[in-house]
Design an enzyme around this catalytic site. Structure first.
Site, PDB file in Angstrom:
ATOM      1  N   CYS A   1      66.278 -73.545  24.240  1.00 34.96           N
ATOM      2  CA  CYS A   1      65.636 -72.294  24.733  1.00 34.96           C
ATOM      3  C   CYS A   1      65.734 -71.087  23.790  1.00 34.96           C
ATOM      4  O   CYS A   1      66.620 -71.019  22.943  1.00 34.96           O
ATOM      5  CB  CYS A   1      66.248 -71.871  26.066  1.00 34.96           C
TER       6      CYS A   1
HETATM    7  N1  GLN Z   1      70.893 -76.143  29.459  1.00 30.51           N
HETATM    8  C1  GLN Z   1      69.912 -75.208  29.930  1.00 30.51           C
HETATM    9  C2  GLN Z   1      68.765 -75.886  30.628  1.00 30.51           C
HETATM   10  O1  GLN Z   1      68.614 -77.077  30.563  1.00 30.51           O
HETATM   11  C3  GLN Z   1      69.410 -74.320  28.803  1.00 30.51           C
HETATM   12  C4  GLN Z   1      68.574 -75.114  27.864  1.00 30.51           C
HETATM   13  C5  GLN Z   1      68.458 -74.559  26.492  1.00 30.51           C
HETATM   14  O2  GLN Z   1      69.009 -73.534  26.083  1.00 30.51           O
HETATM   15  N2  GLN Z   1      67.759 -75.307  25.735  1.00 30.51           N
HETATM   16  O3  GLN Z   1      67.982 -75.197  31.241  1.00 30.51           O
END
Ligand code: GLN
Length: 256
Positions: free
Chosen positions: A2
């Site tokens: 993200c």
């Molecule tokens: N682990 C979190 C999710 O799956 C954030 C994902 C991320 O930062 N890629 O939403």
């Protein structure tokens, strides 16, 4: 992994001026991020934008890539705000892809409404977090927005603000407890009530800049090549308040 951003300022700006128009906007970061540490190539599992509007903090989330939502891209050109938190998601393997799992999360704590985002992953999920989860009231667990690490971190932050903790202390405390329970986790958290922003950099990219009018932008990756962008040292807590035209913005970065 993200990407997220927060922007607070005295002057209303369109959502598009942050999300779609800059050369390295959040939209570009959804399909061509530059600094994805630790896996993931695109952020195509949904997106969200929360902004201060007529009725407080409004929220738009979808479990599709931002670039497929032509209506949002149009809306972003029309909506103006002085406070925005937005994120594009790359779901961690094993976690659900759903609108409710997309940041920002919105909720009440300590008598205020907040927007929260997490960029990263909790190692050993969910077993590593069992003891921390058990500190929450059962109802908080039963009403968790999604079965994800991010939603649990958000519930923990909210509970601590509700218990009277300063928001920055709540965020720092959750990060240090989560790191103790799940070493090696990536924990870039972002929290805003529309008046100030709290962010952490723990094993993920984070930068910020101030603007001439007193606005402050905090983002996983700089939105353009402007030298005003400052990288945030890993292992830091950032607290930023925008200026108001008279007083300048304040940004403090301290070691976690
Ligand atoms: N682990 C979190 C999710 O799956 C954030 C994902 C991320 O930062 N890629 O939403």
């Amino acid at each position: 992994m993200c990407r997220h951003l927060a922007h607070l300022g005295p002057t209303p700006v369109t959502l598009a001026s942050l999300l779609t128009e800059p050369p390295h906007s959040l939209l570009v970061q959804s399909y061509a991020p530059a600094d994805m540490r630790g896996g993931g190539t695109v952020n195509a599992d949904g997106f969200g934008a929360g902004w201060l509007g007529r009725e407080g903090l409004h929220l738009y989330r979808r479990d599709d890539p931002m670039w497929t939502d032509a209506s949002f891209l149009d809306l972003a050109r029309a909506v103006e705000t002085t406070a925005l938190v937005a994120a594009v998601r790359s779901a961690t393997v094993g976690m659900p892809v759903s609108t409710a799992a997309c940041a920002p999360f919105r909720g009440e704590a300590g008598g205020r409404t907040w927007l929260f985002s997490h960029n990263g992953v909790v190692r050993g999920w969910p077993h590593s977090m069992a003891d921390l989860a058990a500190t929450l009231p059962p109802l908080d667990l039963l009403t968790l927005e999604a079965a994800t690490d991010s939603a649990l971190l958000w519930a923990l932050v909210r509970a601590r603000i509700d218990a009277g903790k300063d928001p920055a202390d709540a965020v720092a405390g959750v990060v240090s407890d989560a790191l103790a329970a799940a070493p090696g986790s990536r924990l870039n958290l972002l929290l805003s009530d529309g008046a100030h922003v709290v962010a952490t950099a723990v094993d993920h990219a984070l930068s910020y800049r101030t603007h001439a009018d007193g606005a402050v932008t905090v983002a996983s990756e700089p939105l353009d090549e402007d030298p005003a962008w400052e990288p945030v040292t890993d292992g830091s807590l950032l607290v930023a308040h925008p200026g108001d035209g008279h007083d300048p913005p304040t940004v403090t970065v301290t070691a976690l």
